[in-house]
Design a protein around this motif. Structure first.
Motif, PDB file in Angstrom:
ATOM      1  N   VAL A  61       0.693  -1.439   0.359  1.00 20.66           N
ATOM      2  CA  VAL A  61      -0.125   0.154  -0.566  1.00 20.66           C
ATOM      3  C   VAL A  61       1.361   1.048  -0.053  1.00 20.66           C
ATOM      4  CG1 VAL A  61      -1.728   1.351   1.037  1.00 20.66           C
ATOM      5  CG2 VAL A  61      -1.900  -1.131   1.221  1.00 20.66           C
ATOM      6  N   LEU A  62       0.258   1.923  -0.964  1.00 21.40           N
ATOM      7  CA  LEU A  62       0.985   3.511  -0.611  1.00 21.40           C
ATOM      8  C   LEU A  62       0.462   4.704  -0.226  1.00 21.40           C
ATOM      9  CD1 LEU A  62       3.717   5.022  -1.739  1.00 21.40           C
ATOM     10  CD2 LEU A  62       2.812   5.139  -3.589  1.00 21.40           C
ATOM     11  N   LEU A  63       0.705   5.158   0.629  1.00 21.66           N
ATOM     12  CA  LEU A  63       0.127   6.135   1.462  1.00 21.66           C
ATOM     13  C   LEU A  63       0.415   7.730   1.131  1.00 21.66           C
ATOM     14  CD1 LEU A  63      -2.591   7.337   2.732  1.00 21.66           C
ATOM     15  CD2 LEU A  63      -0.779   6.647   5.172  1.00 21.66           C
ATOM     16  N   GLY A  64       0.211   8.735   0.524  1.00 25.17           N
ATOM     17  CA  GLY A  64       0.243  10.240   0.163  1.00 25.17           C
ATOM     18  C   GLY A  64      -0.236  11.220   0.479  1.00 25.17           C
ATOM     19  N   GLY A  65       0.165  11.972   1.263  1.00 23.53           N
ATOM     20  CA  GLY A  65      -0.615  13.330   1.652  1.00 23.53           C
ATOM     21  C   GLY A  65       0.770  14.146   2.371  1.00 23.53           C
ATOM     22  N   ASP A  66      -0.136  15.570   2.489  1.00 25.87           N
ATOM     23  CA  ASP A  66       0.590  17.062   3.017  1.00 25.87           C
ATOM     24  C   ASP A  66       1.225  16.439   3.753  1.00 25.87           C
ATOM     25  OD1 ASP A  66       0.277  18.217   0.575  1.00 25.87           O
ATOM     26  OD2 ASP A  66      -1.654  18.992   1.259  1.00 25.87           O
ATOM     27  N   PRO A  67       2.198  16.871   4.501  1.00 28.50           N
ATOM     28  CA  PRO A  67       3.615  16.928   6.294  1.00 28.50           C
ATOM     29  C   PRO A  67       2.614  18.055   6.851  1.00 28.50           C
ATOM     30  CG  PRO A  67       4.715  18.721   4.284  1.00 28.50           C
ATOM     31  CD  PRO A  67       3.229  18.724   2.781  1.00 28.50           C
ATOM     32  N   GLY A  68       2.176  16.955   7.826  1.00 29.93           N
ATOM     33  CA  GLY A  68       1.917  17.600   8.883  1.00 29.93           C
ATOM     34  C   GLY A  68       0.116  17.132   8.685  1.00 29.93           C
ATOM     35  N   ILE A  69      -0.377  16.135   8.055  1.00 30.27           N
ATOM     36  CA  ILE A  69      -1.712  16.357   7.902  1.00 30.27           C
ATOM     37  C   ILE A  69      -2.440  14.489   8.708  1.00 30.27           C
ATOM     38  CG2 ILE A  69      -2.035  14.664   5.907  1.00 30.27           C
ATOM     39  CD1 ILE A  69      -3.979  17.217   6.186  1.00 30.27           C
ATOM     40  N   GLY A 100     -10.060  -4.780  -4.044  1.00 29.10           N
ATOM     41  CA  GLY A 100     -11.996  -3.407  -4.314  1.00 29.10           C
ATOM     42  C   GLY A 100     -11.854  -2.654  -4.529  1.00 29.10           C
ATOM     43  N   ALA A 101     -12.908  -2.186  -4.308  1.00 26.53           N
ATOM     44  CA  ALA A 101     -13.321  -0.805  -5.129  1.00 26.53           C
ATOM     45  C   ALA A 101     -12.253   0.461  -4.597  1.00 26.53           C
ATOM     46  CB  ALA A 101     -14.798  -0.826  -4.501  1.00 26.53           C
ATOM     47  N   VAL A 102     -12.180   0.977  -5.844  1.00 30.15           N
ATOM     48  CA  VAL A 102     -11.779   2.700  -5.621  1.00 30.15           C
ATOM     49  C   VAL A 102     -12.355   3.677  -5.370  1.00 30.15           C
ATOM     50  CG1 VAL A 102      -9.496   1.654  -7.215  1.00 30.15           C
ATOM     51  CG2 VAL A 102     -11.316   2.897  -8.545  1.00 30.15           C
ATOM     52  N   ASN A 103     -11.719   4.442  -5.567  1.00 27.10           N
ATOM     53  CA  ASN A 103     -12.793   5.764  -5.261  1.00 27.10           C
ATOM     54  C   ASN A 103     -13.472   5.637  -3.843  1.00 27.10           C
ATOM     55  OD1 ASN A 103     -11.724   7.734  -7.399  1.00 27.10           O
ATOM     56  ND2 ASN A 103     -13.681   6.768  -8.505  1.00 27.10           N
ATOM     57  N   GLU A 104     -13.180   4.899  -2.786  1.00 29.50           N
ATOM     58  CA  GLU A 104     -14.232   5.560  -1.495  1.00 29.50           C
ATOM     59  C   GLU A 104     -13.287   6.385  -0.759  1.00 29.50           C
ATOM     60  OE1 GLU A 104     -16.053   2.962  -0.387  1.00 29.50           O
ATOM     61  OE2 GLU A 104     -15.877   0.659  -1.432  1.00 29.50           O
ATOM     62  N   LEU A 105     -13.809   6.306   0.204  1.00 28.40           N
ATOM     63  CA  LEU A 105     -13.851   7.484   1.346  1.00 28.40           C
ATOM     64  C   LEU A 105     -13.870   7.039   2.753  1.00 28.40           C
ATOM     65  CD1 LEU A 105     -12.996  10.754   0.515  1.00 28.40           C
ATOM     66  CD2 LEU A 105     -15.360  11.082   1.570  1.00 28.40           C
ATOM     67  N   GLY A 106     -12.773   7.034   3.484  1.00 28.61           N
ATOM     68  CA  GLY A 106     -12.887   7.430   4.613  1.00 28.61           C
ATOM     69  C   GLY A 106     -12.715   8.882   5.486  1.00 28.61           C
ATOM     70  N   ALA A 131      -9.438   6.304  -1.672  1.00 25.88           N
ATOM     71  CA  ALA A 131      -8.300   5.093  -2.821  1.00 25.88           C
ATOM     72  C   ALA A 131      -8.408   5.604  -3.508  1.00 25.88           C
ATOM     73  CB  ALA A 131      -9.004   3.863  -2.173  1.00 25.88           C
ATOM     74  N   ILE A 132      -7.243   5.497  -4.894  1.00 28.48           N
ATOM     75  CA  ILE A 132      -7.822   6.108  -5.829  1.00 28.48           C
ATOM     76  C   ILE A 132      -6.790   4.478  -7.110  1.00 28.48           C
ATOM     77  CG2 ILE A 132      -7.310   8.393  -6.118  1.00 28.48           C
ATOM     78  CD1 ILE A 132      -4.638   7.997  -6.752  1.00 28.48           C
ATOM     79  N   LYS A 133      -6.392   4.137  -6.201  1.00 27.39           N
ATOM     80  CA  LYS A 133      -6.289   2.453  -7.096  1.00 27.39           C
ATOM     81  C   LYS A 133      -6.179   1.271  -5.814  1.00 27.39           C
ATOM     82  CE  LYS A 133      -2.192  -0.548  -9.100  1.00 27.39           C
ATOM     83  NZ  LYS A 133      -1.109  -0.125  -8.804  1.00 27.39           N
ATOM     84  N   LEU A 145      -3.568   5.181  -1.937  1.00 27.23           N
ATOM     85  CA  LEU A 145      -4.100   5.676  -1.019  1.00 27.23           C
ATOM     86  C   LEU A 145      -3.756   7.114  -0.753  1.00 27.23           C
ATOM     87  CD1 LEU A 145      -4.489   3.457   2.446  1.00 27.23           C
ATOM     88  CD2 LEU A 145      -6.341   3.937  -0.225  1.00 27.23           C
ATOM     89  N   TYR A 146      -4.883   8.602  -0.764  1.00 25.60           N
ATOM     90  CA  TYR A 146      -4.132  10.180  -0.769  1.00 25.60           C
ATOM     91  C   TYR A 146      -4.891  10.915   0.716  1.00 25.60           C
ATOM     92  CZ  TYR A 146      -1.795  10.684  -4.725  1.00 25.60           C
ATOM     93  OH  TYR A 146      -1.109  10.945  -5.540  1.00 25.60           O
ATOM     94  N   PHE A 147      -3.952  10.617   1.429  1.00 26.49           N
ATOM     95  CA  PHE A 147      -4.457  11.361   3.042  1.00 26.49           C
ATOM     96  C   PHE A 147      -4.774  12.768   3.016  1.00 26.49           C
ATOM     97  CE2 PHE A 147      -3.956  11.060   7.252  1.00 26.49           C
ATOM     98  CZ  PHE A 147      -5.416  10.904   7.923  1.00 26.49           C
TER      99      PHE A 147
END
Length: 370
Positions: free
Chosen positions: A7-15, A171-177, A165-167, A150-152
């Motif tokens: 799994v690859l998790l990306g997001g802005d610093p401090g998010i 399972g399904a993509v475009n899920e949102l937590g 989730a963009i990939k 995943l994008y945070f």
């Protein structure tokens, strides 16, 4: 998670990426072996975060290391079932002379860890940096190597965070937590629809509720539109959370098929709470919010609207309309204006339907207030 998944998790610093992962490891560590590899923080800093999150007694193995070969050796020795690499840009391989964070180092380190996971190793979560443009830093092949991306996301001024989730190969993509940031870490938001709906003491013009789908989850979202007489040669068209080109298309349809012209108006459209809507099911809600602002007349209380709008002025059905109606009924909406083809055989309790086939019918229903 699936065994041998990367799994690859990306997001802005401090998010809040490290906070979320440390909380997740503490939960998984109650039953399985876990390893947190930190290349950006010292063990003391991680321990301090754990105390702040009230996780000081968690069974999480911690490794402060940036050399890939040393990380692989510890993984083979400890045999954890879940490993977090925070972050992939800090790792370097002895086989390359390039600096950590370079394209070649990121690609090679990610490839080695992926091979380790796929050959019977642990589930691997790689934390990735994000560029100013909001995309994952490093080579594009990084996203192709992993199973899930995943994008945070989140606004620095808000306490809420979104994981999208963009990939996802499993399972399904475009899920949102949806999570809320508290003093003791991130907590799940049990009713995210309430987050994306504003609360007005009185009905206001330019506001229209819709129900959008994020993966498999229906979410009620408020669409807001503001129209103002343009004082420039070319009227402005601005969207937040919506596709700007889609707005231009909808304005043309509104003029051509419903006789509502906005040619001399600046048009601003916003999805509340920073949510991004990528599906066309919000088209009809956008149009009615625009008409409401232009006429300075609120929609009747308790209305919810969804439907895709075509260039010929037709209102097309959207997928999983019944689930959207159930979500709207659960939130207390009394009237749903929807495509006629989405009318279910059994209407959810507490909600009345207005069905339309054309844009002009929807505008007329708003004018009639039926």
């Amino acid at each position: 998670m699936y065994k041998r998944q990367v799994v690859l998790l990306g997001g802005d610093p401090g998010i809040g990426k490290s906070t979320l992962l440390l909380q997740s490891l503490a939960q998984v560590g109650k039953q399985h072996g876990v390893l947190y590899v930190t290349g950006e923080e010292s063990p003391e800093q991680v321990a301090e975060r754990a105390r702040r999150l009230q996780l000081s007694g968690a069974a999480v193995d911690l490794l402060a290391e940036t050399r890939l070969q040393a990380v692989e050796a510890v993984i083979r020795e400890r045999q954890p079932q879940l490993v977090v690499i925070d972050s992939i840009q800090t790792l370097y391989s002895d086989a390359l002379e390039a600096a950590p964070g370079s394209v070649s180092q990121v690609r090679d380190c990610a490839a080695q860890l992926t091979r380790l996971a796929k050959s019977g190793g642990p589930v691997m979560i790689l934390v990735g940096h994000v560029t100013k443009e909001g995309t994952l830093a490093g080579p594009r092949i990084l996203e192709h190597m992993v199973d899930t991306v995943l994008y945070f996301e989140g606004d620095g001024s808000s306490s809420y965070r979104l994981i999208r989730a963009i990939k996802n190969r499993f399972g399904a993509v475009n899920e949102l937590g949806v999570f809320g940031m508290t003093e003791t870490g991130l907590r799940e938001v049990s009713n995210p629809s309430a987050l994306f709906m504003s609360r007005h003491a009185q009905p206001v013009s330019g506001s229209c509720a819709t129900v959008t789908l994020e993966g498999t989850r229906p979410l009620a979202v408020e669409i807001q539109a503001l129209l103002d007489e343009s004082r420039m040669g070319i009227p402005r068209r601005l969207t937040v959370g919506l596709e700007q080109n889609r707005l231009a298309l909808l304005l043309a349809v509104l003029h051509r098929h419903a006789g509502v012209s906005c040619g001399d108006q600046d048009v601003f459209v916003n999805a509340v709470a920073g949510v991004r809507i990528g599906e066309p099911a919000a088209d009809l809600a956008i149009l009615l919010a625009i008409v409401s602002s232009l006429r300075n007349r609120p929609l009747p209380p308790g209305w919810v609207v969804f439907g895709e709008v075509g260039l010929a002025g037709e209102v097309r059905p959207v997928q999983r309309g019944l689930e959207r109606l159930r979500e709207a009924a659960k939130l207390g909406f009394a009237v749903a204006l929807i495509p006629r083809a989405n009318a279910p055989r059994q209407i959810p309790d507490g909600i009345r339907l207005i069905t339309v086939e054309r844009v002009e019918e929807a505008v007329q229903a708003f004018r009639d207030g039926s």
